[in-house]
Design a protein around this motif. Structure first.
Motif, PDB file in Angstrom:
ATOM      1  N   PRO A 200       0.814  -1.214   0.000  1.00 27.27           N
ATOM      2  CA  PRO A 200       0.000   0.000   0.000  1.00 27.27           C
ATOM      3  C   PRO A 200       0.854   1.273   0.000  1.00 27.27           C
ATOM      4  CG  PRO A 200      -0.177  -1.191   2.088  1.00 27.27           C
ATOM      5  CD  PRO A 200       0.539  -2.077   1.148  1.00 27.27           C
ATOM      6  N   LEU A 201       1.907   1.240   0.781  1.00 30.29           N
ATOM      7  CA  LEU A 201       2.737   2.429   0.865  1.00 30.29           C
ATOM      8  C   LEU A 201       3.382   2.755  -0.484  1.00 30.29           C
ATOM      9  CD1 LEU A 201       3.962   4.682   2.447  1.00 30.29           C
ATOM     10  CD2 LEU A 201       5.679   3.117   3.351  1.00 30.29           C
ATOM     11  N   VAL A 202       3.904   1.721  -1.126  1.00 32.86           N
ATOM     12  CA  VAL A 202       4.523   1.945  -2.429  1.00 32.86           C
ATOM     13  C   VAL A 202       3.481   2.459  -3.417  1.00 32.86           C
ATOM     14  CG1 VAL A 202       5.661   0.853  -4.389  1.00 32.86           C
ATOM     15  CG2 VAL A 202       6.306   0.220  -2.065  1.00 32.86           C
ATOM     16  N   ASN A 203       2.286   1.925  -3.325  1.00 32.43           N
ATOM     17  CA  ASN A 203       1.243   2.399  -4.226  1.00 32.43           C
ATOM     18  C   ASN A 203       0.937   3.875  -4.020  1.00 32.43           C
ATOM     19  OD1 ASN A 203       0.875   0.047  -5.651  1.00 32.43           O
ATOM     20  ND2 ASN A 203      -0.582  -0.795  -4.162  1.00 32.43           N
ATOM     21  N   GLU A 204       0.894   4.280  -2.756  1.00 30.89           N
ATOM     22  CA  GLU A 204       0.660   5.696  -2.491  1.00 30.89           C
ATOM     23  C   GLU A 204       1.794   6.537  -3.063  1.00 30.89           C
ATOM     24  OE1 GLU A 204       0.358   6.015   1.771  1.00 30.89           O
ATOM     25  OE2 GLU A 204      -1.054   4.340   1.829  1.00 30.89           O
ATOM     26  N   LEU A 205       2.982   6.032  -2.888  1.00 33.17           N
ATOM     27  CA  LEU A 205       4.155   6.814  -3.259  1.00 33.17           C
ATOM     28  C   LEU A 205       4.382   6.930  -4.763  1.00 33.17           C
ATOM     29  CD1 LEU A 205       4.884   7.655  -0.626  1.00 33.17           C
ATOM     30  CD2 LEU A 205       6.542   5.807  -0.429  1.00 33.17           C
ATOM     31  N   ARG A 206       4.033   5.917  -5.490  1.00 34.02           N
ATOM     32  CA  ARG A 206       4.351   5.930  -6.914  1.00 34.02           C
ATOM     33  C   ARG A 206       3.615   7.041  -7.640  1.00 34.02           C
ATOM     34  NH1 ARG A 206       2.607   0.520  -9.442  1.00 34.02           N
ATOM     35  NH2 ARG A 206       2.681   1.857 -11.264  1.00 34.02           N
TER      36      ARG A 206
ATOM     37  N   PRO B 122      10.906  10.834  -6.689  1.00 32.56           N
ATOM     38  CA  PRO B 122      11.458   9.666  -7.369  1.00 32.56           C
ATOM     39  C   PRO B 122      11.657   8.541  -6.358  1.00 32.56           C
ATOM     40  CG  PRO B 122      12.660  11.622  -7.992  1.00 32.56           C
ATOM     41  CD  PRO B 122      11.728  12.026  -6.900  1.00 32.56           C
ATOM     42  N   LEU B 123      11.514   7.351  -6.850  1.00 36.49           N
ATOM     43  CA  LEU B 123      11.420   6.199  -5.978  1.00 36.49           C
ATOM     44  C   LEU B 123      12.170   5.046  -6.598  1.00 36.49           C
ATOM     45  CD1 LEU B 123       9.675   5.270  -3.552  1.00 36.49           C
ATOM     46  CD2 LEU B 123       7.949   4.568  -5.203  1.00 36.49           C
ATOM     47  N   VAL B 124      13.004   4.372  -5.813  1.00 33.44           N
ATOM     48  CA  VAL B 124      13.479   3.087  -6.314  1.00 33.44           C
ATOM     49  C   VAL B 124      13.467   2.058  -5.211  1.00 33.44           C
ATOM     50  CG1 VAL B 124      15.467   4.482  -7.116  1.00 33.44           C
ATOM     51  CG2 VAL B 124      15.732   2.030  -6.813  1.00 33.44           C
ATOM     52  N   LEU B 125      12.949   0.917  -5.593  1.00 34.20           N
ATOM     53  CA  LEU B 125      12.815  -0.192  -4.667  1.00 34.20           C
ATOM     54  C   LEU B 125      14.135  -0.958  -4.612  1.00 34.20           C
ATOM     55  CD1 LEU B 125      10.056   0.516  -4.143  1.00 34.20           C
ATOM     56  CD2 LEU B 125       9.259  -1.270  -5.704  1.00 34.20           C
ATOM     57  N   VAL B 126      14.480  -1.421  -3.429  1.00 33.68           N
ATOM     58  CA  VAL B 126      15.741  -2.112  -3.263  1.00 33.68           C
ATOM     59  C   VAL B 126      15.502  -3.494  -2.674  1.00 33.68           C
ATOM     60  CG1 VAL B 126      18.051  -1.951  -2.266  1.00 33.68           C
ATOM     61  CG2 VAL B 126      16.752   0.120  -2.696  1.00 33.68           C
ATOM     62  N   ASN B 127      16.129  -4.473  -3.251  1.00 36.77           N
ATOM     63  CA  ASN B 127      16.085  -5.842  -2.728  1.00 36.77           C
ATOM     64  C   ASN B 127      14.739  -6.554  -2.952  1.00 36.77           C
ATOM     65  OD1 ASN B 127      17.106  -8.143  -1.425  1.00 36.77           O
ATOM     66  ND2 ASN B 127      16.163  -7.509   0.490  1.00 36.77           N
ATOM     67  N   ARG B 128      13.670  -5.841  -2.705  1.00 41.33           N
ATOM     68  CA  ARG B 128      12.351  -6.434  -2.942  1.00 41.33           C
ATOM     69  C   ARG B 128      11.584  -5.544  -3.901  1.00 41.33           C
ATOM     70  NH1 ARG B 128       9.992  -6.937   3.111  1.00 41.33           N
ATOM     71  NH2 ARG B 128      11.617  -8.212   4.087  1.00 41.33           N
TER      72      ARG B 128
ATOM     73  N   ARG C 164       3.074  -5.763  -9.645  1.00 38.88           N
ATOM     74  CA  ARG C 164       2.771  -4.904 -10.779  1.00 38.88           C
ATOM     75  C   ARG C 164       3.950  -3.953 -10.917  1.00 38.88           C
ATOM     76  NH1 ARG C 164      -0.317   0.217  -9.187  1.00 38.88           N
ATOM     77  NH2 ARG C 164      -2.362  -0.758  -9.138  1.00 38.88           N
ATOM     78  N   GLY C 165       4.459  -3.872 -12.106  1.00 39.21           N
ATOM     79  CA  GLY C 165       5.672  -3.074 -12.289  1.00 39.21           C
ATOM     80  C   GLY C 165       5.415  -1.595 -12.148  1.00 39.21           C
ATOM     81  N   GLY C 166       6.039  -0.830 -12.994  1.00 36.97           N
ATOM     82  CA  GLY C 166       5.786   0.604 -12.998  1.00 36.97           C
ATOM     83  C   GLY C 166       6.629   1.400 -12.051  1.00 36.97           C
TER      84      GLY C 166
ATOM     85  N   ASN D   5      11.798   6.345 -17.826  1.00 36.81           N
ATOM     86  CA  ASN D   5      10.969   5.171 -17.620  1.00 36.81           C
ATOM     87  C   ASN D   5      11.469   4.289 -16.482  1.00 36.81           C
ATOM     88  OD1 ASN D   5       8.817   5.371 -19.342  1.00 36.81           O
ATOM     89  ND2 ASN D   5       9.995   4.646 -21.108  1.00 36.81           N
ATOM     90  N   PRO D   6      10.528   3.716 -15.763  1.00 39.15           N
ATOM     91  CA  PRO D   6      10.906   2.788 -14.690  1.00 39.15           C
ATOM     92  C   PRO D   6      11.694   1.633 -15.280  1.00 39.15           C
ATOM     93  CG  PRO D   6       8.570   3.272 -14.598  1.00 39.15           C
ATOM     94  CD  PRO D   6       9.076   3.908 -15.845  1.00 39.15           C
ATOM     95  N   GLU D   7      12.546   1.101 -14.484  1.00 37.00           N
ATOM     96  CA  GLU D   7      13.477   0.099 -14.975  1.00 37.00           C
ATOM     97  C   GLU D   7      13.793  -0.790 -13.787  1.00 37.00           C
ATOM     98  OE1 GLU D   7      18.236   0.741 -16.015  1.00 37.00           O
ATOM     99  OE2 GLU D   7      16.748   2.263 -16.479  1.00 37.00           O
ATOM    100  N   THR D   8      13.806  -2.120 -14.012  1.00 36.64           N
ATOM    101  CA  THR D   8      14.209  -2.927 -12.872  1.00 36.64           C
ATOM    102  C   THR D   8      15.465  -3.687 -13.232  1.00 36.64           C
ATOM    103  OG1 THR D   8      13.528  -5.195 -12.337  1.00 36.64           O
ATOM    104  CG2 THR D   8      11.803  -3.699 -13.084  1.00 36.64           C
ATOM    105  N   VAL D   9      16.473  -3.554 -12.384  1.00 35.33           N
ATOM    106  CA  VAL D   9      17.716  -4.247 -12.690  1.00 35.33           C
ATOM    107  C   VAL D   9      17.900  -5.424 -11.750  1.00 35.33           C
ATOM    108  CG1 VAL D   9      18.551  -1.880 -12.410  1.00 35.33           C
ATOM    109  CG2 VAL D   9      20.061  -3.777 -11.854  1.00 35.33           C
ATOM    110  N   LEU D  10      18.271  -6.536 -12.365  1.00 37.50           N
ATOM    111  CA  LEU D  10      18.461  -7.784 -11.640  1.00 37.50           C
ATOM    112  C   LEU D  10      19.948  -7.968 -11.368  1.00 37.50           C
ATOM    113  CD1 LEU D  10      15.682  -8.878 -11.582  1.00 37.50           C
ATOM    114  CD2 LEU D  10      16.332 -10.686 -13.188  1.00 37.50           C
ATOM    115  N   ILE D  11      20.294  -8.162 -10.129  1.00 37.56           N
ATOM    116  CA  ILE D  11      21.687  -8.389  -9.788  1.00 37.56           C
ATOM    117  C   ILE D  11      21.873  -9.894  -9.626  1.00 37.56           C
ATOM    118  CG2 ILE D  11      23.484  -7.957  -8.094  1.00 37.56           C
ATOM    119  CD1 ILE D  11      22.712  -5.404  -9.337  1.00 37.56           C
TER     120      ILE D  11
END
Lengths: 343, 343
Positions: free
Chosen positions: B137-143, B148-154, B158-160, B320-326
DNA sequence: AGCGTCGATGCAAACGGTTGCCGGCAGACA
DNA sequence: TGTCTGCCGGCAACCGTTTGCATCGACGCT
């Protein structure tokens, strides 16, 4: 698609609620809310919520001269000692409504200076420094400044600044006595840099204790840092020059690990051939191979107490400096044992 | 004894140097310094130094709408996974001139919400969130917000939104195949909460891999958290219900430790009776008893990449949002071995 | 000599709040 | 109905910078 408009300002809330901006300000401020008519209060608060209003902390801070943030600088957050300490500080600051600005300096004075400067520029209300040397130029500069300051984990020789540090003296004493009571008579100390208070104090305590116990065959070495590599390197030296040592007290757990590794490499097993006691009881110390006998320092409490002290300093900058000693206790695990009978 | 006067303002510098305040401002600003007469420039800078002038970041931020700080929220800085990640972020942010506001949420939504709100109020230029649920829910509010927002580790399902996460799928696959190749045929998975992306993805990968390998006797359990206690508790359950299991892939290293402890308590030795592979290769994983076989994730890089991504998002919010896989790699140590011959 | 140009600096309006002070208005009281 | 008392809420200054625009003097050119 409504473009993400700039966030509403107090003025917008005031207009929407049909009051003056100052009234809106008072409504949104706990302390001044009582001045208002309950109905007005309610109305303003509702429209603020409706608009998704969020005060601009910078504007507020600019006016009130309180940023509600404090800066904490540690040598390296990656060193297992610090996370619990940071967490302790974080928790009490959070409760007091403050945020934590964190940075790692790698024991680099220039870097530390830059980072502290940045924190000061961002108007932190206080500083938690966990990187002090016994005679630290940065701390000296800062103590005359006007930001409240408390030293964490390490302190400076000349007092005059608040600090929260472990009871190094008692800890090292317990460690040495533990080895003695197990029957060890040829002891060594592998401590951290003497330029740090806990390097120096643990060393002094060790020296004094072995003297009191009347031990003759003792050695004391100084590692270049409080980490595993330094422990390893210093132990190489130790084991070469003093091969008969059976018990060593290490400056901290990471040093202990390095020492044990260096010994193992020479076929000296811990605890069968050599006993090692660490310091701190860092996370997972009990799960290592071997489980570490160590002096447990409540790391969380160190951070928490430091933050409390800082908070009280923020409230009353003229308060006298005070240094609080956090005491530790010996935790006996698998890295210490009686010396071989033949010994 | 000169009372600690309030620190000098730009106005003080300007007056002392005999120029207008705006000139002083330009002199002290890299970008605008070129506009000035070199002599004036020099004079202003010298008097600024002499006075010990330090710009007020809040005033600047208020005007420029850039605080040069970013907020990072982690579940718990005390969890060994995070310090290196935080450090990675810290280093790149530092290089970019940004400060790091840190807080731990204990996976408590309310707390996270409050802390993020505080960060937003203090006008952070961006957010690094390491606590996302798959449907958060928090991420949804924030997006939809404007930071600017980037998720780390998890990450979220739904992307975006930009994210930097470990390659969970490949990691769990390697872990399961490693056990298989050692000869294990009765495998179990003890993962973290399925509500998190890495809980779910590692689990899915495990399921798919054992199916592909044609294994029949498999079990998959969900621990309530990614920590040692949860690993211990879940392993109790596992060992009771599936006593014949010989190999388990754990959701992370802490779970692995708990599992090994639970097994040991029942007289099941690792790796003799049971093999366990962890995930992350946290600090000291190789020094544990037994040394942990695990999937190494470069935790520092995760944080560093996330910070880089965030910086580019700060510069260009419409990117554009981008997800990088380590990606990780299997590190074979002492917690895995071939099953007993009799098996 | 007049004019355009240009480099260097001054001017003043923001940025978004907080807060001491003052005024207005309602109710009480005579 | 006139005055006094309090409660509410408006007014405006200020926090310390940044920055678009105006100004101003010098200089070169015709």
């Amino acid at each position: 698609m409504a473009a993400a408009r700039r966030s509403p300002r107090l003025k917008d809330v005031a207009e929407a609620a049909g009051v003056h901006i100052s009234t809106a300000s008072r409504a949104l401020n706990e302390r001044t809310a009582a001045l208002l008519n309950p109905q007005t209060l309610e109305r303003v608060r509702e429209t603020a919520d409706g608009l998704g209003y969020r005060v601009n902390g910078m504007a507020r801070a600019l006016k009130t001269r309180r940023s509600l943030s404090i800066g904490m600088v540690v040598p390296d957050i990656t060193n297992p000692f610090f996370p619990p300490t940071v967490r302790g500080a974080e928790d009490v600051l959070d409760r007091a409504g403050y945020s934590l600005l964190l940075s790692s300096t790698d024991n680099d004075l220039g870097k530390a200076r830059r980072q502290v400067a940045a924190m000061l520029e961002s108007q932190v209300d206080g500083l938690l420094l966990a990187m002090a040397l016994r005679d630290d130029p940065l701390v000296n500069e800062l103590r005359s400044g006007n930001a409240p300051l408390v030293l964490v984990n390490r302190t400076i020789d000349r007092g005059g600044v608040s600090a929260v540090v472990p009871d190094d003296f008692h800890g090292a004493l317990e460690a040495a006595e533990h080895l003695y009571s197990l029957g060890h008579r040829r002891l060594a100390f592998v401590g951290g840099p003497l330029a740090t208070s806990n390097g120096a104090r643990r060393r002094a305590s060790f020296d004094q204790t072995v003297a009191r116990l009347g031990l003759k065959e003792v050695a004391a070495l100084e590692a270049v840092a409080f980490d595993e590599d330094a422990g390893y390197a210093t132990a190489q030296d130790l084991l070469t020059r003093h091969p008969r040592v059976t018990g060593v007290v290490a400056g901290n757990d990471l040093l202990a690990i390095g020492i044990i590794a260096a010994a193992a490499e020479r076929g000296i097993a811990c605890p069968q051939d050599i006993s090692v006691v660490g310091f701190n009881d860092m996370l997972l110390a009990g799960r290592l191979q071997p489980p570490l006998t160590t002096i447990r320092i409540p790391q969380y409490d160190v951070g928490a107490r430091a933050a409390e002290l800082l908070m009280s300093l923020v409230d009353d900058p003229d308060r006298n400096p005070e240094t609080v000693l956090i005491s530790g206790e010996l935790v006996i695990r698998g890295s210490t044992a009686a010396p071989r009978a033949a010994d």
